[in-house]
Design a protein around this motif. Structure first.
Motif, mmCIF file in Angstrom:
data_model
loop_
_atom_site.group_PDB
_atom_site.id
_atom_site.type_symbol
_atom_site.label_atom_id
_atom_site.label_comp_id
_atom_site.label_asym_id
_atom_site.label_seq_id
_atom_site.Cartn_x
_atom_site.Cartn_y
_atom_site.Cartn_z
ATOM 1 N N PRO A 230 9.662 -129.720 29.720
ATOM 2 C CA PRO A 230 8.908 -130.082 28.497
ATOM 3 C C PRO A 230 8.092 -131.336 28.685
ATOM 4 N N THR A 231 6.745 -131.237 27.836
ATOM 5 C CA THR A 231 6.141 -132.412 27.822
ATOM 6 C C THR A 231 6.345 -133.117 26.778
ATOM 7 N N GLY A 232 7.078 -133.132 25.825
ATOM 8 C CA GLY A 232 7.464 -134.069 24.828
ATOM 9 C C GLY A 232 6.485 -133.612 23.691
ATOM 10 N N LEU A 233 5.824 -132.774 23.773
ATOM 11 C CA LEU A 233 4.853 -132.403 22.617
ATOM 12 C C LEU A 233 5.650 -131.607 21.659
ATOM 13 N N ARG A 234 5.559 -132.165 20.371
ATOM 14 C CA ARG A 234 6.313 -131.031 19.277
ATOM 15 C C ARG A 234 5.307 -129.931 18.695
ATOM 16 N N GLU A 235 5.676 -128.825 18.568
ATOM 17 C CA GLU A 235 4.930 -127.675 17.913
ATOM 18 C C GLU A 235 4.521 -128.101 16.584
ATOM 19 N N LEU A 236 3.431 -127.653 16.151
ATOM 20 C CA LEU A 236 3.163 -127.716 14.747
ATOM 21 C C LEU A 236 3.857 -127.705 13.717
ATOM 22 N N GLY A 237 4.801 -126.344 13.920
ATOM 23 C CA GLY A 237 5.885 -126.048 12.912
ATOM 24 C C GLY A 237 6.779 -127.065 12.827
ATOM 25 N N TRP A 238 7.257 -127.614 13.881
ATOM 26 C CA TRP A 238 7.908 -128.864 13.689
ATOM 27 C C TRP A 238 7.535 -130.087 12.990
ATOM 28 N N ARG A 239 6.323 -130.323 13.496
ATOM 29 C CA ARG A 239 5.710 -131.293 12.562
ATOM 30 C C ARG A 239 5.552 -131.389 11.133
ATOM 31 N N LEU A 240 5.101 -130.108 10.611
ATOM 32 C CA LEU A 240 5.184 -129.618 9.416
ATOM 33 C C LEU A 240 6.257 -129.745 8.697
ATOM 34 N N GLN A 241 7.292 -129.209 9.425
ATOM 35 C CA GLN A 241 8.602 -129.128 8.742
ATOM 36 C C GLN A 241 9.148 -130.601 8.424
ATOM 37 N N TRP A 242 8.990 -131.606 9.628
ATOM 38 C CA TRP A 242 9.444 -132.935 8.971
ATOM 39 C C TRP A 242 8.556 -133.527 7.875
ATOM 40 N N TRP A 243 7.423 -133.379 7.964
ATOM 41 C CA TRP A 243 6.416 -133.912 6.625
ATOM 42 C C TRP A 243 6.711 -133.376 5.525
ATOM 43 N N VAL A 244 6.648 -132.159 5.517
ATOM 44 C CA VAL A 244 6.779 -131.214 3.976
ATOM 45 C C VAL A 244 8.202 -131.404 3.698
ATOM 46 N N GLY A 245 9.092 -131.028 4.550
ATOM 47 C CA GLY A 245 10.442 -131.412 4.229
ATOM 48 C C GLY A 245 10.963 -132.645 3.626
ATOM 49 N N ALA A 246 10.247 -133.774 4.080
ATOM 50 C CA ALA A 246 10.567 -134.856 3.273
ATOM 51 C C ALA A 246 10.085 -135.154 1.948
ATOM 52 N N ALA A 247 8.831 -134.431 2.060
ATOM 53 C CA ALA A 247 8.215 -134.352 0.546
ATOM 54 C C ALA A 247 9.049 -133.310 -0.486
ATOM 55 N N LEU A 248 9.395 -132.309 -0.032
ATOM 56 C CA LEU A 248 10.162 -131.198 -0.763
ATOM 57 C C LEU A 248 11.509 -131.750 -0.952
ATOM 58 N N MET A 249 12.243 -132.371 -0.101
ATOM 59 C CA MET A 249 13.500 -133.044 -0.426
ATOM 60 C C MET A 249 13.377 -134.163 -1.458
ATOM 61 N N GLY A 250 12.461 -134.953 -1.184
ATOM 62 C CA GLY A 250 12.167 -136.023 -2.392
ATOM 63 C C GLY A 250 11.963 -135.353 -3.537
ATOM 64 N N PHE A 251 11.236 -134.544 -3.782
ATOM 65 C CA PHE A 251 10.938 -133.792 -5.004
ATOM 66 C C PHE A 251 12.118 -133.374 -5.580
ATOM 67 N N LEU A 252 12.788 -132.525 -5.040
ATOM 68 C CA LEU A 252 14.084 -131.967 -5.345
ATOM 69 C C LEU A 252 15.255 -132.815 -5.762
ATOM 70 N N VAL A 253 15.448 -134.022 -4.923
ATOM 71 C CA VAL A 253 16.406 -134.974 -5.186
ATOM 72 C C VAL A 253 15.816 -135.819 -6.559
ATOM 73 N N LEU A 254 14.603 -136.005 -6.677
ATOM 74 C CA LEU A 254 14.018 -136.681 -8.029
ATOM 75 C C LEU A 254 14.467 -135.975 -9.167
ATOM 76 N N GLN A 255 14.230 -134.446 -8.938
ATOM 77 C CA GLN A 255 14.598 -133.788 -10.255
ATOM 78 C C GLN A 255 16.338 -133.723 -10.416
ATOM 79 N N GLY A 256 16.905 -133.743 -9.476
ATOM 80 C CA GLY A 256 18.480 -133.663 -9.647
ATOM 81 C C GLY A 256 18.956 -135.107 -10.027
ATOM 82 N N GLY A 257 18.117 -136.102 -9.643
ATOM 83 C CA GLY A 257 18.688 -137.551 -9.999
ATOM 84 C C GLY A 257 18.149 -137.547 -11.440
ATOM 85 N N VAL A 258 17.362 -136.951 -11.875
ATOM 86 C CA VAL A 258 16.875 -137.291 -13.464
ATOM 87 C C VAL A 258 17.906 -136.714 -14.242
#
Length: 522
Positions: A230-258
């Motif tokens: 392994p070179t230590g490089l992350r696949e694009l899919g993993w990187r998008l999952q981290w960022w988009v996942g943080a945004a999506l989870m924040g959005f859903l938790v906000l709706q549930g929190g309201v």
């Protein structure tokens, strides 16, 4: 039943990821019932900008890895866990300890001198301080390719496990003029849970430097053709999952929190969070008693800074939900939790939160702030009471952070739009270390803005800024000043650390914003 729905908030200070999963399900249920999405545009903009940034990110900082002709290669399902990028290659002796001074040279090799350049003392051992699991009873082979500038180099591979060194007979097979493949095998015994590799002893010779490349660790009695590690490089899919996942989870938790804030009386919700804080404090206190005085504990979080930063975020949430009285109790609980964690950045953020809370007391504010000043004076007179929190000097840790920031800025300048890709700052740092590096392989840049600039470029930082602007606008419109103070404290936390997206920090901020959105704007 809905009156008590907010009791689940007790889980937030204890296991924030579990709470977020439950709150996200509530948020999804709420959206499926055609409810208005809150701050959807802000989260969407954050996700899209970060996604575009990752598409533009560059991994060109990683050297091109192409084995020379004499390195026999093969494709196999049998994994090779050792990276071909030997940026952590050490020379070691008893007097100097480990010295990370290997330099990359041609054809995938890393050169390390026989003697410490600073002291002139000879290294007795060369190693990569990385560990790989072993299974007792199985035979393993370490191998690597070697070049040097002498007529002879005598080496002995050692399998260093939890039971100590295990030097074994070592083979050196010539594969090209001036190039050898070095290998040795070892059968793991009971107690050998992991091995440090690669690792070999200097047995003498007339060389002045060694060049090592293409290492391999495998479960086999003899070395097989080389397989790329392994070179230590992350696949694009993993990187998008981290960022988009943080945004999506924040959005859903906000709706549930309201919904939770609309259905549950605010004092009940605040008490639930406070109960969770007290439970976490009790567990962290038990850890501290077990570890002994002076120890830093993590509670139920991954590491001590998460415990301290999470305590600040949870205290701010209690103040937002329950008002001044419960907020004051939460600040006291957070102070004790923070002291156990030893997080110095959290200490300053807690002071900011405490100042905001004291100012909210109206005609009693000066009495509260005066009492706070008196306690600060006592702490200054007796710094031992603060333990590690009193260590504000420009120490080893502070100097290392300056180096992290320097390298993060360098990564941004080289790759301004998309950065080097999420998850790649540690690798970039090791491949571009500053002169006289104090620490290696930092997990992050220890600054929210610089870390996002380094790994995600301007687009990711702009995406986060869009979300912060949307949330701040909603808080100002509802005059939710405690929530704004909490936002400021969390941003202060992330000036010398990177915990913004930690579940113990991110989701209390989301819930504080949800509490404000549950009200009508002024």
């Amino acid at each position: 039943m809905s009156r008590w729905a907010g009791l689940g908030l007790a889980l937030l200070p204890l296991q924030a990821p579990w709470f977020a999963a439950l709150a996200a399900l509530v948020g999804l249920w709420r959206l499926l019932h055609s409810r208005k999405p809150y701050l959807g545009w802000a989260f969407l903009g954050m996700a899209l900008l970060g996604t575009v940034g990752q598409g533009l990110s560059s991994q060109g900082f990683v050297p091109t890895l192409s084995p020379p002709d004499y390195v026999t290669t093969a494709k196999s399902d049998r994994p090779n866990p050792i990276s071909p990028i030997l940026h952590g290659f050490l020379g070691w002796n008893h007097e100097d300890g480990g010295q990370r001074i290997a330099q990359r040279v041609a054809q995938g090799f890393w050169r390390i001198p026989r003697h410490n350049p600073k002291t002139g003392r000879e290294f007795s051992e060369f190693l990569e301080d990385r560990w790989y699991p072993l299974e007792p009873g199985q035979t393993y082979t370490q191998s690597f390719y070697l070049r040097h500038d002498g007529t002879q180099a005598r080496l002995t591979i050692t399998f260093f496990t939890q039971r100590g060194h295990h030097p074994v007979p070592t083979q050196m097979e010539p594969v090209a003029p001036g190039v050898w493949r070095v290998w040795a095998r070892y059968t793991a015994q009971e107690g050998d849970g992991a091995v440090r590799a690669i690792d070999f002893l200097n047995e003498g010779g007339d060389f002045t430097y060694l060049e090592v490349g293409w290492p391999q660790l495998e479960r086999a009695p003899t070395p097989s053709p080389y397989r790329m590690g392994p070179t230590g490089l992350r696949e694009l899919g993993w990187r998008l999952q981290w960022w988009v996942g943080a945004a999506l989870m924040g959005f859903l938790v906000l709706q549930g929190g309201v919904w939770l804030c609309q259905q549950t009386p605010a004092p009940t919700a605040a008490l639930a969070v406070l109960v969770g804080m007290l439970a976490h404090l009790g567990y962290a206190g038990w850890q501290w008693l077990e570890a002994g005085e002076g120890a830093r504990v993590a509670g139920l979080t991954p590491q001590p800074n998460f415990l301290g930063h999470g305590a600040v975020a949870a205290a701010g949430l209690v103040w937002v939900l329950g008002g001044r009285r419960l907020g004051g109790v939460a600040l006291a609980v957070a102070t004790l939790t923070l002291w156990l964690s030893g997080s110095r950045t959290a200490f300053w953020a807690l002071l900011l939160l405490g100042l905001g809370w004291g100012w909210s007391l109206g005609r009693y504010r000066w009495a509260a702030l005066g009492m706070g000043g008196l306690l600060a004076g006592v702490a200054l007179a007796e710094p031992g009471l603060l333990g590690r929190l009193a260590q504000v000097a420009f120490d080893h840790s502070a100097q290392a952070r300056l180096q992290f920031w320097q390298v993060a800025w360098q990564a941004f300048r080289e790759h301004p739009l998309g950065g080097v890709g999420f998850g790649h700052f540690p690798l970039y740092f090791d491949l571009h270390p500053p002169s006289g590096a104090i620490e290696y392989t930092p997990g992050h840049a220890h600054n929210l803005g610089l870390h996002l600039l380094a790994e995600g470029g301007l687009l990711s930082l702009l995406g986060l800024g869009l979300w912060l602007a949307g949330g701040a606008r909603a808080l100002v419109a509802r005059r939710a000043w405690p929530a704004l103070v909490l936002l400021g404290a969390i941003l202060l936390l992330n000036t010398t650390d990177f915990t913004f997206f930690s579940a113990w920090v991110y989701y209390p901020l989301i819930l504080a914003t949800a509490s404000a959105l549950a009200q009508r704007p002024h």
